[in-house]
Write an enzyme that holds these catalytic residues in place. Sequence first.
Site, PDB file in Angstrom:
ATOM      1  N   TYR A   1     -20.465   5.878  30.048  1.00 17.61           N
ATOM      2  CA  TYR A   1     -20.336   6.389  31.424  1.00 17.61           C
ATOM      3  C   TYR A   1     -20.604   5.274  32.449  1.00 17.61           C
ATOM      4  CZ  TYR A   1     -21.085   9.794  35.246  1.00 17.61           C
ATOM      5  OH  TYR A   1     -21.022  10.521  36.412  1.00 17.61           O
TER       6      TYR A   1
ATOM      7  N   ILE B   1     -26.585  15.286  41.260  1.00 16.93           N
ATOM      8  CA  ILE B   1     -26.007  16.372  42.072  1.00 16.93           C
ATOM      9  C   ILE B   1     -25.971  17.647  41.216  1.00 16.93           C
ATOM     10  CG2 ILE B   1     -23.971  17.115  43.391  1.00 16.93           C
ATOM     11  CD1 ILE B   1     -25.153  14.478  44.493  1.00 16.93           C
TER      12      ILE B   1
HETATM   13  P1  NAP Z   1     -17.971  18.986  36.681  1.00 19.12           P
HETATM   14  O1  NAP Z   1     -18.603  20.119  37.391  1.00 19.12           O
HETATM   15  O2  NAP Z   1     -18.004  18.952  35.197  1.00 19.12           O
HETATM   16  O3  NAP Z   1     -16.467  18.845  37.217  1.00 19.12           O
HETATM   17  C1  NAP Z   1     -15.566  17.966  36.638  1.00 19.12           C
HETATM   18  C2  NAP Z   1     -14.218  18.629  36.574  1.00 19.12           C
HETATM   19  O4  NAP Z   1     -13.293  17.697  35.973  1.00 19.12           O
HETATM   20  C3  NAP Z   1     -14.218  19.886  35.694  1.00 19.12           C
HETATM   21  O5  NAP Z   1     -13.423  20.902  36.269  1.00 19.12           O
HETATM   22  C4  NAP Z   1     -13.603  19.365  34.420  1.00 19.12           C
HETATM   23  O6  NAP Z   1     -12.976  20.369  33.650  1.00 19.12           O
HETATM   24  C5  NAP Z   1     -12.590  18.396  34.965  1.00 19.12           C
HETATM   25  N1  NAP Z   1     -12.098  17.513  33.924  1.00 19.12           N
HETATM   26  C6  NAP Z   1     -12.778  17.022  32.862  1.00 19.12           C
HETATM   27  N2  NAP Z   1     -11.967  16.263  32.104  1.00 19.12           N
HETATM   28  C7  NAP Z   1     -10.751  16.288  32.701  1.00 19.12           C
HETATM   29  C8  NAP Z   1      -9.502  15.712  32.391  1.00 19.12           C
HETATM   30  N3  NAP Z   1      -9.343  14.965  31.286  1.00 19.12           N
HETATM   31  N4  NAP Z   1      -8.462  15.938  33.205  1.00 19.12           N
HETATM   32  C9  NAP Z   1      -8.597  16.715  34.301  1.00 19.12           C
HETATM   33  N5  NAP Z   1      -9.755  17.292  34.649  1.00 19.12           N
HETATM   34  C10 NAP Z   1     -10.833  17.084  33.864  1.00 19.12           C
HETATM   35  O7  NAP Z   1     -18.655  17.605  37.132  1.00 19.12           O
HETATM   36  P2  NAP Z   1     -19.177  17.105  38.556  1.00 19.12           P
HETATM   37  O8  NAP Z   1     -20.626  16.914  38.429  1.00 19.12           O
HETATM   38  O9  NAP Z   1     -18.601  17.907  39.664  1.00 19.12           O
HETATM   39  O10 NAP Z   1     -18.527  15.643  38.538  1.00 19.12           O
HETATM   40  C11 NAP Z   1     -17.439  15.270  39.351  1.00 19.12           C
HETATM   41  C12 NAP Z   1     -17.386  13.752  39.359  1.00 19.12           C
HETATM   42  O11 NAP Z   1     -18.596  13.249  39.937  1.00 19.12           O
HETATM   43  C13 NAP Z   1     -17.301  13.141  37.956  1.00 19.12           C
HETATM   44  O12 NAP Z   1     -16.475  12.013  37.990  1.00 19.12           O
HETATM   45  C14 NAP Z   1     -18.730  12.733  37.685  1.00 19.12           C
HETATM   46  O13 NAP Z   1     -18.791  11.683  36.764  1.00 19.12           O
HETATM   47  C15 NAP Z   1     -19.176  12.306  39.067  1.00 19.12           C
HETATM   48  N6  NAP Z   1     -20.601  12.292  39.268  1.00 19.12           N
HETATM   49  C16 NAP Z   1     -21.338  13.411  39.136  1.00 19.12           C
HETATM   50  C17 NAP Z   1     -22.714  13.349  39.340  1.00 19.12           C
HETATM   51  C18 NAP Z   1     -23.587  14.547  39.214  1.00 19.12           C
HETATM   52  O14 NAP Z   1     -24.824  14.390  39.270  1.00 19.12           O
HETATM   53  N7  NAP Z   1     -23.061  15.750  39.066  1.00 19.12           N
HETATM   54  C19 NAP Z   1     -23.308  12.132  39.672  1.00 19.12           C
HETATM   55  C20 NAP Z   1     -22.512  10.999  39.797  1.00 19.12           C
HETATM   56  C21 NAP Z   1     -21.149  11.087  39.604  1.00 19.12           C
HETATM   57  P3  NAP Z   1     -13.865  21.088  32.488  1.00 19.12           P
HETATM   58  O15 NAP Z   1     -15.037  21.687  33.171  1.00 19.12           O
HETATM   59  O16 NAP Z   1     -12.908  22.084  31.922  1.00 19.12           O
HETATM   60  O17 NAP Z   1     -14.236  19.985  31.541  1.00 19.12           O
END
Ligand code: NAP
Length: 248
Positions: free
Chosen positions: A156, A189
């Site tokens: 990651y 987050i």
């Molecule tokens: P999330 O709730 O899991 O949302 C991610 C979304 O992307 C989900 O709908 C997921 O679908 C979808 N997804 C996964 N693999 C995919 C693919 N191959 N093609 C298309 N869509 C796909 O995560 P989040 O926390 O909102 O994260 C959003 C972004 O922020 C990510 O890039 C994450 O790395 C980044 N981020 C998050 C945090 C945090 O603390 N939450 C911190 C830093 C960065 P499924 O649910 O069906 O897998």
Amino acid sequence: MGELDGKVALVTGGCSGIGTAVALDLARHGADVAIVDILAGEAAKEILSAIEAQGARAVALTADVADRQRAPQVVAEVQEMLGGLHILATCAGINRDAVIWKMSPEEWEAVIDVDLSGTFFYCQAVAPVFREQRYGKIVTVSSINGLRGKFGQVNYAAAKAGVIGLTKALAKELAHSHVNVNAVAPGFILTPMTAAMPPEAREAAVAEIPLGRPGSPEDVAALVTFLCTERARHITGEVIKVDGGQYI
Ligand code: NAP
């Protein structure tokens, strides 16, 4: 009048967490929005209704962002359905945490494929459109762990550091075409991704945050929207943390 009236946005990962908040916030500021997700099913319908309730048009497309052939098709479909494309926010992402001595090749590749290559495919697919129209806003989603590394996350952290390099290089390549390219780097987050973490890991993450609370998806979305407005027209190639001070 919204600041993004007349603009069309494509948001990957739009069916959950940060992507959903970004889609809703862009719509609240006037943009029509296409949400793209690995399975744009029942969850997508509710999000589309919420976007439409703000007076914007909305469509949902199913796509695996790691599928290089699908990206240009999605971009063409969005242009056809919503009549243009001006904003890309790459929010789709996954994690597959393990220490390096236990990480499988599949765990390494899955995260690189989705988080880094998926970002590349969608940036590459919109680049000709944005160059041609001499206008566009790209916001990629990195992470503070792409800046500092994190135990158990070599895949990651590498992918998210890669997103930063991609963002800065692309900012240089597209500047001449008046396209802004920036990255947001969230800290911890509250989303379904972090809800899946063990409770002690969640508590440890919150304990690192000087502001004393986890971030919300809306905290990230507010910055993404700002970067897509003309108020941010002189900002490009930046990586901006939204982390309550977690990095410092
Ligand atoms: P999330 O709730 O899991 O949302 C991610 C979304 O992307 C989900 O709908 C997921 O679908 C979808 N997804 C996964 N693999 C995919 C693919 N191959 N093609 C298309 N869509 C796909 O995560 P989040 O926390 O909102 O994260 C959003 C972004 O922020 C990510 O890039 C994450 O790395 C980044 N981020 C998050 C945090 C945090 O603390 N939450 C911190 C830093 C960065 P499924 O649910 O069906 O897998």
